[in-house]
Motif scaffolding. Structure first.
Motif, PDB file in Angstrom:
ATOM      1  N   CYS A 187       0.820  -1.220   0.000  1.00  0.00           N
ATOM      2  CA  CYS A 187       0.000   0.000   0.000  1.00  0.00           C
ATOM      3  C   CYS A 187       0.848   1.262   0.000  1.00  0.00           C
ATOM      4  CB  CYS A 187      -0.940   0.011   1.191  1.00  0.00           C
ATOM      5  SG  CYS A 187      -0.110  -0.068   2.766  1.00  0.00           S
ATOM      6  N   GLU A 211      -3.630  -3.069   0.344  1.00  0.00           N
ATOM      7  CA  GLU A 211      -4.081  -2.688  -0.988  1.00  0.00           C
ATOM      8  C   GLU A 211      -4.174  -3.924  -1.879  1.00  0.00           C
ATOM      9  OE1 GLU A 211      -2.401   0.053  -4.615  1.00  0.00           O
ATOM     10  OE2 GLU A 211      -2.512   0.958  -2.624  1.00  0.00           O
ATOM     11  N   GLU A 212      -5.277  -4.019  -2.616  1.00  0.00           N
ATOM     12  CA  GLU A 212      -5.541  -5.017  -3.657  1.00  0.00           C
ATOM     13  C   GLU A 212      -5.943  -6.390  -3.136  1.00  0.00           C
ATOM     14  OE1 GLU A 212      -2.393  -5.149  -6.514  1.00  0.00           O
ATOM     15  OE2 GLU A 212      -2.843  -3.136  -7.274  1.00  0.00           O
ATOM     16  N   SER A 272      -7.608  -0.510   0.295  1.00  0.00           N
ATOM     17  CA  SER A 272      -7.784   0.159  -0.990  1.00  0.00           C
ATOM     18  C   SER A 272      -7.718  -0.872  -2.109  1.00  0.00           C
ATOM     19  CB  SER A 272      -6.687   1.212  -1.186  1.00  0.00           C
ATOM     20  OG  SER A 272      -6.804   1.842  -2.441  1.00  0.00           O
ATOM     21  N   LYS A 273      -8.573  -0.692  -3.107  1.00  0.00           N
ATOM     22  CA  LYS A 273      -8.558  -1.483  -4.343  1.00  0.00           C
ATOM     23  C   LYS A 273      -8.850  -2.961  -4.117  1.00  0.00           C
ATOM     24  CE  LYS A 273      -5.352   1.716  -6.583  1.00  0.00           C
ATOM     25  NZ  LYS A 273      -4.064   1.886  -7.282  1.00  0.00           N
ATOM     26  N   LYS A 319     -11.075  -6.077  -4.554  1.00  0.00           N
ATOM     27  CA  LYS A 319     -11.996  -6.349  -5.658  1.00  0.00           C
ATOM     28  C   LYS A 319     -13.266  -7.079  -5.225  1.00  0.00           C
ATOM     29  CE  LYS A 319      -8.208  -6.470  -8.999  1.00  0.00           C
ATOM     30  NZ  LYS A 319      -7.469  -7.270 -10.007  1.00  0.00           N
ATOM     31  N   TYR A 345     -11.570   3.288  -2.980  1.00  0.00           N
ATOM     32  CA  TYR A 345     -11.550   2.728  -4.330  1.00  0.00           C
ATOM     33  C   TYR A 345     -11.655   1.201  -4.345  1.00  0.00           C
ATOM     34  CZ  TYR A 345     -10.650   2.588  -9.329  1.00  0.00           C
ATOM     35  OH  TYR A 345     -10.784   2.395 -10.684  1.00  0.00           O
ATOM     36  N   CYS A 346     -12.704   0.705  -3.722  1.00  0.00           N
ATOM     37  CA  CYS A 346     -13.056  -0.713  -3.823  1.00  0.00           C
ATOM     38  C   CYS A 346     -14.312  -0.760  -4.687  1.00  0.00           C
ATOM     39  CB  CYS A 346     -13.292  -1.311  -2.443  1.00  0.00           C
ATOM     40  SG  CYS A 346     -11.835  -1.256  -1.379  1.00  0.00           S
ATOM     41  N   LYS A 347     -14.140  -0.947  -5.975  1.00  0.00           N
ATOM     42  CA  LYS A 347     -15.210  -0.677  -6.934  1.00  0.00           C
ATOM     43  C   LYS A 347     -16.368  -1.659  -6.858  1.00  0.00           C
ATOM     44  CE  LYS A 347     -12.861  -3.059 -10.760  1.00  0.00           C
ATOM     45  NZ  LYS A 347     -12.338  -2.898 -12.143  1.00  0.00           N
ATOM     46  N   ARG A 386     -14.616   6.866  -2.903  1.00  0.00           N
ATOM     47  CA  ARG A 386     -14.577   6.248  -4.237  1.00  0.00           C
ATOM     48  C   ARG A 386     -15.051   4.786  -4.192  1.00  0.00           C
ATOM     49  NH1 ARG A 386      -8.782   7.555  -6.758  1.00  0.00           N
ATOM     50  NH2 ARG A 386      -8.128   6.584  -4.801  1.00  0.00           N
TER      51      ARG A 386
END
Length: 475
Positions: free
Chosen positions: A139, A165-166, A186-187, A189, A220-222, A251
């Motif tokens: 991150c 992250e991810e 963050s991010k 999925k 930003y976790c879409k 986001r």
């Protein structure tokens, strides 16, 4: 503290040296000879010779390399030799992915700070029993600094924090979650953050995690649809989220619900700051019972939540209308709320749902680009705004009045205003209103100009404005 003005060789003549801080040394020759050292802190560039010197310091209890930049990759195997370490603060880069395999040999270690990309941890890996830890996984690019409005942040240190992250490495890090205080992701999925839901098989009780968390930041976790999610809670369990101080959501394009929890088991009594940025599918923030627990909330910021209709959802009647049976037991009071900022919420119909709301500490209120808002305050709420100093309203196309007063039989403002419902903003210093094309009145009938001794009023592009102070028909 030494800043590179003497040779480390000279320090070898100090046989009782226990603590040493070095800054900007080009080489660390003779450092390994200081075998009595228990505390070592290094700042600046580090070269290959440092690893050889460090592994000879077998009495070290505290090693701080956070502000140390290595020219090559830090040789994590050095850590294994320092068996007396109790506190370890590793550099922010150049850490190999097998660092945790070395840390497991440090049985005395109680505090750890480390940032690593993708750690290698076998399935049977066990961490030492940390009292404090700050662990960041992949991150280095996480940035929660974006804000439409600056100066609205609130930060505090937590004893145990995890930044990811991810990919959430749940199996390897599950044993750290039971006493986790700060979580930043963050991010991711998935449709959920794995440690905040009990929809999957869990090694650690989700209710335990939710009771201990003090800070949650998600960016930003879409695919994320729900933040906190539990289907069942034991009746005798302590309230969930009762220690949460900061919640920052940013986001999250698919987020439709923040709390999917049995509300009778949730208390937000410690929440100080709530920030919601760019969550376009979110429709509301709180149930009425949750809102009633917000006794410490100081700052609320909501930006770009296009489908948000209401901040607080009340109980509904048989025909789907907001219930009018609001009494003292269902009244709302946020006695610590000082700043409220709302921008770009196209669907927002009202902010404060009942006449039984008190915001006696509110200092600054900013409302921008909320075209469906028709008013801001009921008269009773406006009467509680004794500390209000700044009011900024813009681009609220359907707003006709700022304060809604009681109406008579024919829909006219009642002229029977008395001392019990008169209005006076003694602290109000600045009011700015622009591009509110439907606005007809700024201050209500019950407002006296004598209560605005130091007001600066700026009104622009309000083409339907009839009166600054609304006047009843018999006056």
């Amino acid at each position: 503290m030494v800043r590179g003005v003497i040779s480390l060789y000279a320090l070898t003549f100090l046989p009782k040296l226990r603590a040493l801080h070095l800054e900007n040394f080009a080489h660390y020759s003779f450092l390994g000879n200081l075998t009595t050292l228990e505390i070592l802190s290094l700042h600046g560039w580090a070269y290959e010779d440092l690893a050889d010197e460090l592994e000879m310091l077998e009495n070290l209890k505290i090693l701080d390399l956070i502000n140390c930049a290595f020219c090559g990759r830090f040789q994590s195997k050095v850590i294994r030799r320092l068996s007396q370490l109790e506190k370890l603060y590793l550099p922010r880069s150049s850490i190999s992915n097998d660092i945790f395999l070395e840390i497991k040999f440090l049985t005395r270690l109680r505090r750890l700070s480390v940032e690593v990309h993708f750690p290698h941890c076998p399935l049977d890996f066990e961490f030492p029993e940390f009292e404090n830890y700050k662990i960041s996984i992949n991150c280095f690019s996480i940035n929660f600094g974006y804000r439409e409005m600056s100066g609205f942040g609130y930060t505090f240190d937590t004893a145990r924090s995890l930044k990811i992250e991810e990919v959430f490495p749940y199996p390897a890090f599950s044993q750290l979650l039971g006493n986790l205080e700060s979580l930043e992701v963050s991010k991711i999925k998935d449709e959920y953050v794995e440690c905040l839901t009990n929809k999957t098989q869990q090694k650690v009780s989700v209710s335990m995690i939710l009771r201990n968390l003090k800070q949650v930041r998600i960016d930003y976790c879409k695919n994320l649809k729900v933040v906190f999610q539990m289907e069942e809670v034991e009746e005798n369990e302590a309230p969930l989220l009762s220690n949460l101080k900061i919640l920052h959501l940013q986001r999250l394009p698919d987020l439709s619900c923040i709390w999917e929890l049995p509300t009778q088991h949730v208390r937000l009594e410690s929440l100080v700051e709530l920030t919601i940025l760019h969550c376009p599918r979110l429709k509301s923030l709180f149930s009425l019972s949750l809102a009633q627990s917000l006794v410490l909330l100081e700052k609320l910021e909501i930006i770009y939540c296009l489908e948000l209709k209401q901040i607080v959802t009340e109980l509904e009647g048989n025909e789907g209308e907001i219930s009018s049976t609001i009494n003292s037991h269902t009244s709302l009071s946020s006695p610590k709320l000082t700043k409220l900022y709302i921008s770009t919420c196209d669907g927002l119909e009202y902010i404060f749902p009942t006449q039984h709301v008190r915001l006696e500490s509110l200092v600054v209120l900013t409302i921008k680009k909320c075209p469906r808002l028709k008013s801001l305050f009921s008269l009773s709420l406006a009467q509680s705004l004794v500390q209000l100093k700044g009011l900024d309203i813009s681009y609220c196309d359907e707003m006709k009045q700022i304060v809604t007063e009681l109406e008579g039989d024919e829909g006219e403002i009642s002229p029977t205003i008395n001392s019990h419902n008169s209005l006076c903003f003694l602290e109000l210093g600045n009011v700015s209103i622009s591009n509110c094309y439907g606005l007809e009145y700024i201050f209500p009938t019950s407002m006296s100009p004598q209560g605005l001794q130091s007001l600066t009023l700026n009104v622009e592009a309000c083409s339907q404005l009839k009166q600054v102070f609304r006047v009843a028909k018999d006056k």
